[in-house]
Design an enzyme around this catalytic site. Structure first.
Site, mmCIF file in Angstrom:
data_model
loop_
_atom_site.group_PDB
_atom_site.id
_atom_site.type_symbol
_atom_site.label_atom_id
_atom_site.label_comp_id
_atom_site.label_asym_id
_atom_site.label_seq_id
_atom_site.Cartn_x
_atom_site.Cartn_y
_atom_site.Cartn_z
ATOM 1 N N TRP A 63 0.864 -1.190 0.000
ATOM 2 C CA TRP A 63 0.000 0.000 0.000
ATOM 3 C C TRP A 63 0.890 1.226 0.000
ATOM 4 O O TRP A 63 1.831 1.318 0.788
ATOM 5 C CB TRP A 63 -0.913 0.051 1.238
ATOM 6 C CG TRP A 63 -1.577 1.395 1.319
ATOM 7 C CD1 TRP A 63 -2.586 1.854 0.519
ATOM 8 C CD2 TRP A 63 -1.227 2.482 2.190
ATOM 9 N NE1 TRP A 63 -2.882 3.151 0.842
ATOM 10 C CE2 TRP A 63 -2.060 3.569 1.864
ATOM 11 C CE3 TRP A 63 -0.282 2.648 3.198
ATOM 12 C CZ2 TRP A 63 -2.000 4.793 2.519
ATOM 13 C CZ3 TRP A 63 -0.198 3.877 3.859
ATOM 14 C CH2 TRP A 63 -1.066 4.920 3.519
ATOM 15 N N GLU A 82 -3.038 -2.931 -2.492
ATOM 16 C CA GLU A 82 -4.149 -2.335 -1.730
ATOM 17 C C GLU A 82 -4.485 -0.930 -2.230
ATOM 18 O O GLU A 82 -3.656 -0.024 -2.209
ATOM 19 C CB GLU A 82 -3.769 -2.272 -0.244
ATOM 20 C CG GLU A 82 -4.858 -1.656 0.620
ATOM 21 C CD GLU A 82 -4.457 -1.575 2.092
ATOM 22 O OE1 GLU A 82 -3.292 -1.857 2.433
ATOM 23 O OE2 GLU A 82 -5.329 -1.203 2.902
ATOM 24 N N LYS A 91 -6.945 2.650 -2.219
ATOM 25 C CA LYS A 91 -7.522 3.525 -1.205
ATOM 26 C C LYS A 91 -8.275 4.643 -1.896
ATOM 27 O O LYS A 91 -7.948 5.029 -3.012
ATOM 28 C CB LYS A 91 -6.388 4.081 -0.336
ATOM 29 C CG LYS A 91 -6.890 4.873 0.846
ATOM 30 C CD LYS A 91 -5.809 5.007 1.888
ATOM 31 C CE LYS A 91 -6.303 5.897 3.002
ATOM 32 N NZ LYS A 91 -5.473 5.881 4.170
ATOM 33 N N ASP A 147 -9.460 -3.182 1.762
ATOM 34 C CA ASP A 147 -9.518 -2.618 3.117
ATOM 35 C C ASP A 147 -10.919 -2.028 3.244
ATOM 36 O O ASP A 147 -11.312 -1.150 2.454
ATOM 37 C CB ASP A 147 -8.435 -1.540 3.259
ATOM 38 C CG ASP A 147 -8.385 -0.945 4.660
ATOM 39 O OD1 ASP A 147 -9.454 -0.588 5.181
ATOM 40 O OD2 ASP A 147 -7.283 -0.815 5.218
ATOM 41 N N HIS A 190 -11.583 1.691 2.906
ATOM 42 C CA HIS A 190 -11.027 2.431 1.781
ATOM 43 C C HIS A 190 -12.006 2.691 0.651
ATOM 44 O O HIS A 190 -11.606 2.810 -0.505
ATOM 45 C CB HIS A 190 -9.799 1.694 1.233
ATOM 46 C CG HIS A 190 -8.611 1.794 2.125
ATOM 47 N ND1 HIS A 190 -7.352 1.377 1.761
ATOM 48 C CD2 HIS A 190 -8.476 2.298 3.375
ATOM 49 C CE1 HIS A 190 -6.501 1.589 2.756
ATOM 50 N NE2 HIS A 190 -7.171 2.148 3.748
ATOM 51 N N HIS A 239 -8.431 -6.378 4.556
ATOM 52 C CA HIS A 239 -8.041 -5.600 5.728
ATOM 53 C C HIS A 239 -9.358 -5.219 6.391
ATOM 54 O O HIS A 239 -10.032 -4.287 5.946
ATOM 55 C CB HIS A 239 -7.277 -4.335 5.339
ATOM 56 C CG HIS A 239 -5.811 -4.558 5.176
ATOM 57 N ND1 HIS A 239 -4.908 -3.538 5.008
ATOM 58 C CD2 HIS A 239 -5.079 -5.705 5.198
ATOM 59 C CE1 HIS A 239 -3.692 -4.037 4.909
ATOM 60 N NE2 HIS A 239 -3.763 -5.359 5.012
ATOM 61 N N ASP A 285 -11.943 6.974 6.544
ATOM 62 C CA ASP A 285 -11.099 5.811 6.842
ATOM 63 C C ASP A 285 -10.483 5.992 8.233
ATOM 64 O O ASP A 285 -9.278 6.143 8.385
ATOM 65 C CB ASP A 285 -10.012 5.724 5.761
ATOM 66 C CG ASP A 285 -9.056 4.570 5.984
ATOM 67 O OD1 ASP A 285 -9.475 3.555 6.561
ATOM 68 O OD2 ASP A 285 -7.877 4.696 5.580
ATOM 69 N N ASP A 289 -10.271 4.003 10.794
ATOM 70 C CA ASP A 289 -9.605 2.853 11.415
ATOM 71 C C ASP A 289 -10.062 2.601 12.840
ATOM 72 O O ASP A 289 -9.257 2.352 13.740
ATOM 73 C CB ASP A 289 -8.073 3.009 11.357
ATOM 74 C CG ASP A 289 -7.538 2.806 9.951
ATOM 75 O OD1 ASP A 289 -7.598 1.671 9.471
ATOM 76 O OD2 ASP A 289 -7.090 3.781 9.326
ATOM 77 N N ASP A 331 -7.020 -4.345 10.104
ATOM 78 C CA ASP A 331 -6.278 -3.099 9.960
ATOM 79 C C ASP A 331 -7.044 -1.953 10.614
ATOM 80 O O ASP A 331 -7.977 -1.412 10.031
ATOM 81 C CB ASP A 331 -6.034 -2.794 8.470
ATOM 82 C CG ASP A 331 -5.158 -1.564 8.287
ATOM 83 O OD1 ASP A 331 -4.624 -1.054 9.289
ATOM 84 O OD2 ASP A 331 -5.006 -1.118 7.133
HETATM 85 C C1 LIG Z 1 -0.414 0.736 8.206
HETATM 86 C C2 LIG Z 1 -1.019 0.036 7.009
HETATM 87 O O1 LIG Z 1 -0.149 -0.210 6.007
HETATM 88 C C3 LIG Z 1 -2.119 0.827 6.478
HETATM 89 O O2 LIG Z 1 -3.150 0.823 7.410
HETATM 90 C C4 LIG Z 1 -2.679 0.439 5.107
HETATM 91 O O3 LIG Z 1 -2.971 -0.919 4.998
HETATM 92 C C5 LIG Z 1 -3.860 1.264 4.998
HETATM 93 O O4 LIG Z 1 -4.931 0.757 5.095
HETATM 94 C C6 LIG Z 1 -3.697 2.719 4.830
HETATM 95 O O5 LIG Z 1 -4.874 3.384 4.973
HETATM 96 MN MN LIG Z 2 -5.232 -1.362 5.042
#
Ligand SMILES: C[C@H](O)[C@H](O)[C@@H](O)C(=O)CO
Ligand SMILES: [Mn+2]
Length: 419
Positions: free
Chosen positions: A187, A226, A228, A259, A262, A286, A294, A296, A326
């Site tokens: 990513w 990955e 985004k 993810d 994303h 993820h 996003d 998290d 993630d």
């Molecule tokens: C830290 C990771 O590489 C990161 O979360 C990545 O996977 C991602 O999702 C970035 O938004």
């Molecule tokens: Mn991710």
């Protein structure tokens, strides 16, 4: 009556209820036992790593919160991950970022990293029955900027190409060591705050970089790419968009990482599974939880997660879908954050495994759509929780909320003492 006896009695009753709709709970438990999550190492220390622990996080991602007890070094990260893992039923993997190498206090730049820097992780993984996955790291570095593998400046682009090639070699070494393929995720944050004058220019550069990076064939690692939607400060354009990587993955037989944070918030990730399985070799997940963006957030047992798990089970694709997590939450106990998210993900898969899909599909093929909807509704209140409790009991991890007190204990004895 003791807990064990109660759990067994409730399980027996649940088994009868599920049998009435043609679901074998023991077979569901056997399948669940084979599901390995890949725990993301970066929840333990807010994506800091050991390359430059005092540096700041860049690349359009952000951790919020300052809860005490963050892991400060490799031993603490390892101890916290093992503690979290001890509350999660099943056998799981660990997903490492390159900045978590065992650098022995030396400055090892990203274009110098080698398998030797992960030797102690490989040994640790074997000792603790956790297979390793891996990620190149293009953020939090003086050369990260807004563009890495898509940078028109060849000296910067080549630096990141070299880094990513080395990460593939490290992943291969991990795969050989553990006799099981290491999933390597790529990513990058490349993008821009405003719409660029040419979108295709940077995508062409990224494609060229990937072609060069993937030129070496490996047998013991698998490449995942990955996408985004956007990064913070890079809101208008992301070079590695979903269309870009889906196209690249389908054409070059690469695994696309989904993810769940994303995408546009109303987009269904579950709906992508069946299409991707027809055109790409495997899928890397993820599992995350976006709130408005996003963000998290810690994964919880949401309808979105249930839909995603059901799709994977309905496609009979457990052997082609890799389930990584993630998220990074620094506002609560970080070990607790791991445990909540992992247990929620496993609960979702358990519910999916307890779905009488043959009956539902039969109804559908006979155009019995009332019956299909009625059964789907009734399934929501079948006693899957009793099956979950039995799974925890069998795996020797705390049943129900009992892990809360255990994590409080670890906090009192270990993490609260970190200053
Ligand atoms: C830290 C990771 O590489 C990161 O979360 C990545 O996977 C991602 O999702 C970035 O938004
Ligand atoms: Mn991710």
């Amino acid at each position: 009556m003791n807990t064990e006896k109660k759990v067994k009695e409730a399980f027996d009753l649940a088994a009868e209820r599920f049998a009435a709709v043609n679901v074998d709970v023991n077979s569901a438990l056997e399948k669940l036992q084979k599901i390995s999550l890949s725990l993301h190492c970066w929840q333990a220390d807010d994506v800091t790593g050991f390359e430059n622990p005092d540096g700041s996080l860049s690349g359009g991602i952000q951790v919020t919160g300052n809860y005490p007890g963050k892991a400060r070094n490799i031993d603490e990260v390892r101890a916290d991950i093992l503690t979290a893992n001890s509350f999660i039923p099943g056998t799981h993997r660990l997903n490492l970022h390159e900045i978590y190498g065992d650098f022995g206090g030396k400055k090892v730049d990203r274009d110098e990293v080698e398998p030797a820097h992960f030797q102690s992780w490989m040994e640790w993984g074997k000792e603790n029955n956790m297979k390793l996955d891996f990620n190149s790291t293009s953020f939090s570095h003086p050369k990260s900027g807004n563009l890495t593998l898509a940078n028109p400046d060849d000296s910067i682009r080549n630096f990141w190409i070299e880094h990513t090639k080395r990460c593939r070699a490290i992943s291969e070494a991990m795969g050989v060591y553990q006799n099981d393929p290491c999933m390597m995720n790529l990513w990058i944050h490349d993008g821009s705050k405003e719409v660029p004058a040419s979108r295709i220019k940077y995508r062409q550069l990224l494609k060229d970089s990937l072609d060069e990076i993937f030129a070496t064939e490996y047998k013991n690692m698998k490449d995942c790419i990955e996408a985004k939607l956007f990064g913070i400060g890079l809101e208008s354009y992301t070079v590695g968009s979903y269309d870009f990587y889906l196209g690249y993955g389908a054409k070059n037989n690469k695994i696309v990482t989904l993810d769940t944070g994303h995408f546009h918030l109303t987009e269904s990730i579950a709906d992508k599974i069946s299409s991707m399985l027809l055109f790409t070799p495997e899928i890397m997940l993820h599992v995350s939880r976006p709130i408005r963006w996003d963000s998290d957030h810690v994964v919880v047992l949401s309808d979105d997660l249930l839909d995603l798990s059901r799709e994977i089970i309905r496609c009979n694709a457990l052997d082609r879908v890799h389930i990584g997590l993630d998220y990074f939450d620094a506002t609560i106990n970080r070990i607790g954050a791991y445990v909540i998210g992992c247990r929620a993900t496993l609960k979702a898969f358990l519910q999916a495994l307890l779905e009488p899909s043959a009956t539902l599909q039969q109804y559908e093929s006979e155009d019995k759509l009332f019956q299909r909807l009625a059964l789907q509704e009734e399934l929501k209140s079948l006693p899957w929780t009793a099956v979950w409790d039995m799974y925890c009991l069998k795996n020797n991890v705390p049943v129900g909320e009992d892990y809360i007190a255990e994590i409080e204990k670890y906090e009192a004895e270990v993490t609260s003492k970190r200053r």
